[in-house]
Design a protein around this motif. Structure first.
Motif, PDB file in Angstrom:
ATOM      1  N   ASP A 265       8.269  10.950  -3.479  1.00 57.48           N
ATOM      2  CA  ASP A 265       9.322  10.296  -4.028  1.00 57.48           C
ATOM      3  C   ASP A 265       8.970   9.228  -5.151  1.00 57.48           C
ATOM      4  OD1 ASP A 265      10.146  11.849  -1.952  1.00 57.48           O
ATOM      5  OD2 ASP A 265      11.330  10.677  -0.761  1.00 57.48           O
ATOM      6  N   TRP A 268       7.975  10.941  -8.388  1.00 57.92           N
ATOM      7  CA  TRP A 268       9.115  11.368  -9.179  1.00 57.92           C
ATOM      8  C   TRP A 268       9.906  10.236  -9.976  1.00 57.92           C
ATOM      9  CZ3 TRP A 268      11.083  16.328  -9.056  1.00 57.92           C
ATOM     10  CH2 TRP A 268      12.398  16.592 -10.005  1.00 57.92           C
ATOM     11  N   SER A 301       9.628  13.480   3.316  1.00 62.71           N
ATOM     12  CA  SER A 301       9.971  13.175   2.046  1.00 62.71           C
ATOM     13  C   SER A 301      10.850  14.016   1.510  1.00 62.71           C
ATOM     14  CB  SER A 301       8.341  13.446   1.183  1.00 62.71           C
ATOM     15  OG  SER A 301       8.697  13.550  -0.109  1.00 62.71           O
ATOM     16  N   ARG A 302      11.806  13.341   0.769  1.00 69.77           N
ATOM     17  CA  ARG A 302      13.003  14.140   0.150  1.00 69.77           C
ATOM     18  C   ARG A 302      12.522  14.990  -0.964  1.00 69.77           C
ATOM     19  NH1 ARG A 302      17.258  12.641   3.311  1.00 69.77           N
ATOM     20  NH2 ARG A 302      17.970  10.708   3.152  1.00 69.77           N
ATOM     21  N   ALA A 303      11.510  14.529  -1.698  1.00 69.41           N
ATOM     22  CA  ALA A 303      10.770  15.529  -2.842  1.00 69.41           C
ATOM     23  C   ALA A 303      10.127  16.673  -2.308  1.00 69.41           C
ATOM     24  CB  ALA A 303      10.176  14.462  -3.522  1.00 69.41           C
ATOM     25  N   GLN A 305      10.686  17.915   0.462  1.00 66.90           N
ATOM     26  CA  GLN A 305      11.561  18.963   1.057  1.00 66.90           C
ATOM     27  C   GLN A 305      12.190  19.850  -0.032  1.00 66.90           C
ATOM     28  OE1 GLN A 305      14.550  16.436   3.232  1.00 66.90           O
ATOM     29  NE2 GLN A 305      12.949  16.009   4.615  1.00 66.90           N
ATOM     30  N   ALA A 306      12.320  19.249  -1.270  1.00 64.65           N
ATOM     31  CA  ALA A 306      13.049  20.000  -2.183  1.00 64.65           C
ATOM     32  C   ALA A 306      11.989  20.949  -3.058  1.00 64.65           C
ATOM     33  CB  ALA A 306      13.726  19.130  -3.172  1.00 64.65           C
ATOM     34  N   LEU A 307      10.865  20.132  -3.183  1.00 64.68           N
ATOM     35  CA  LEU A 307       9.952  21.040  -4.106  1.00 64.68           C
ATOM     36  C   LEU A 307       9.168  22.088  -3.437  1.00 64.68           C
ATOM     37  CD1 LEU A 307       8.846  17.839  -6.303  1.00 64.68           C
ATOM     38  CD2 LEU A 307       9.987  19.972  -6.954  1.00 64.68           C
TER      39      LEU A 307
ATOM     40  N   THR B 222      18.454  14.109  -3.491  1.00 62.71           N
ATOM     41  CA  THR B 222      17.437  15.374  -3.363  1.00 62.71           C
ATOM     42  C   THR B 222      15.983  14.923  -3.444  1.00 62.71           C
ATOM     43  OG1 THR B 222      19.467  16.512  -4.715  1.00 62.71           O
ATOM     44  CG2 THR B 222      17.368  17.881  -4.089  1.00 62.71           C
ATOM     45  N   TYR B 223      15.839  14.144  -4.313  1.00 61.35           N
ATOM     46  CA  TYR B 223      14.520  13.833  -4.560  1.00 61.35           C
ATOM     47  C   TYR B 223      14.334  11.994  -3.887  1.00 61.35           C
ATOM     48  CZ  TYR B 223      14.152  18.059  -6.927  1.00 61.35           C
ATOM     49  OH  TYR B 223      14.460  19.550  -7.162  1.00 61.35           O
ATOM     50  N   GLN B 225      16.170   9.532  -5.026  1.00 60.75           N
ATOM     51  CA  GLN B 225      16.337   8.699  -6.111  1.00 60.75           C
ATOM     52  C   GLN B 225      17.552   7.971  -6.113  1.00 60.75           C
ATOM     53  OE1 GLN B 225      13.424   8.577  -8.195  1.00 60.75           O
ATOM     54  NE2 GLN B 225      12.473   9.944  -6.527  1.00 60.75           N
TER      55      GLN B 225
END
Lengths: 317, 317
Positions: A265, A268, A301-303, A305-307, B222-223, B225
């Motif tokens: 995160d 990013w 981690s949000r990132a 999870q998404a990536l 989502t990330y 941020q």
């Protein structure tokens, strides 16, 4: 996402920062299950492949307290000491220092508390007592040419005491600076800090004559606030940030959640701001996906999870 | 946490902001399961009890597209129109407008896209075509004394097109402003925005002569941020932020994750900054815990995870 995030610098921010990776130590010590030694070594080796330079390797705290890291010496031996990397280890006391030196540690981190209650609960000491215990350890390290990092816990709030006066934190930071700590990491152990608080503390530390080049921010994402605090830190001139690959140690569904800021995160945001960290986000995400699978649960981690889902849509992790 | 977060204002930020709550509409429309009408009505009524004033109630999009909100008229009838509250509804076209008026809507929101590809994918139109379709709807509303909000999707990146030029977004915002939209909400539909990008877009909008008092930020987490973007928005003078109670619509483990910013995470930061939103965080957390139980899965909000667990340690949610 390929070419995203789009790059837009903000005026006045540093061009480059250090990410101080704490996943192998702070992350794994807070996980319920014990990860085997070979996996720990592979984890650190893979992290080195992402561009991370400073990776805290393990802790020489008593295995009775932290059984997750009982293999500290084996891990340190296993990862070696390749040039260009830093692998600090946590050292709680003289016994830990002896073990760390025997294992060949080239950099150590000591830890104290900003609050009396946490000093008592976590260190079975007082604020003063913890600093006094750390003093000979730090001196011994510095005499041996070993750099010392100082952690201060509960800088923005304490689960028992509530508010923590800024002056109280500055006094502890001052003592660690006088002790010769190269970097002092301000821990928001329970993740309560908001941007004005970060700025107020950093301002007071600056006024006490301690430069931002000696300060790191160790923010937790327990309430989702960590990156806003990092942004504030950048605006105040801080250039070192602690983070944990995949948010390790911060599984939101564990009762013991500590909520470490996820390195992904952070990367990013830094990538979007055009601030160099040297870290390859995609590689890091793959490692955190692998570690989440090892641990049998999704990364917080949000990132990630998404990536990671994007790279492998059939995975839960 | 009682007295935490500690309050530390940042100089130059607004003293008060509007939280525009999108959980009942944007949140529930993205959830896989269909929530029954009575629960939706209870949800909105309970949200009113937290101090939230602006709560988007539902959408008059065709039930064929969004079956989750097929009961729009019943929800609007059920929640009534108590003084002091705003309950805008989403209106996609003339047919939706007819249904919204018949149901007694007192405020509407129209939506367009900043990118051609998303206009095509989501609206089966072009960027121009979507604005032209929305024009008579907005005119009709304004003639009837009904306020109009304009949503712009994909302001910071597009999953197909990648980067989205700022000038392209400003042109769309300009047209919505000329159309008479009281507020234009800048949607980071895929959550990729970082602080420099937020500042750059807001700066360009300001240079185009559109005041920050007409801009809202609709950031997704989502990330991870979103809050850093909110902080940047506050620093640029924005005073309206979209958020979804409990992060509804952003379940991290659903493939359809949209990653709405959780209202609770936002309120934690605003409380810490001493910025008035009028929202009672503890009450809101209880409601989101209740809704998570209804949906049978944990809230993706960090603050809800931490605070609801604290209030009820035996719950998974």
């Amino acid at each position: 996402m390929g070419e995203l995030p789009d790059r837009y610098p903000l005026p006045g921010l540093p061009e480059e920062v250090t990410i101080y990776e704490v996943g192998p130590r702070d992350g794994l010590q807070a996980e319920k299950q014990i990860v085997d030694t070979a996996t720990k070594i592979e984890f650190i080796e893979r992290l080195r492949g992402t561009g991370l330079i400073a990776i805290e390797a393990t802790s020489f705290v008593s295995p009775k307290w932290v059984p997750q890291l009982a293999d500290a010496a084996e891990v340190l031996a296993g990862i070696g000491a390749p040039e260009g990397f830093r692998h600090p280890v946590l050292v709680p006391n003289q016994r830990g220092m002896d073990r760390a030196l025997e294992a060949g540690a080239a950099e150590i981190a000591i830890f104290v508390s900003a609050t009396e209650r946490f000093a008592q609960e976590n260190l079975a000491s007082t604020v003063d007592g913890a600093i006094e215990s750390a003093t000979p350890v730090a001196r011994q390290a510095l005499e041996a040419g070993i750099a010392v990092r100082g952690y201060v816990s509960m800088c923005f709030g304490d689960p028992w005491e509530g508010r923590v006066p800024i002056g109280q934190v500055v006094a502890v930071v001052r003592r660690l600076a006088d002790l010769g700590c190269r970097t002092i990491s301000l821990g928001d152990t329970i993740g309560v800090a908001t941007p004005g608080h970060v700025r107020a503390l950093l301002g007071a530390i600056g006024e006490a004559g301690i430069g931002m080049d000696r300060i790191a921010l160790h923010l937790h994402d327990t309430y989702g606030q960590a990156l806003a605090g990092v942004l504030t830190g950048l605006q105040c001139g801080v250039t070192e940030f602690d983070a944990s690959a995949g948010g390790l140690g911060g599984c939101p569904f564990a009762k013991s959640a500590t909520g470490n800021l996820a390195t992904e995160d952070l990367v990013w945001m830094l990538d979007g701001l055009g601030i160099r960290s040297g870290v390859d986000l995609d590689r890091l995400v793959q490692i955190s996906g692998w570690m989440a699978a090892r641990l049998g649960r999704p990364s917080p981690s949000r990132a990630v999870q998404a990536l990671y889902r994007e790279s492998d849509p059939d995975t839960l992790f």
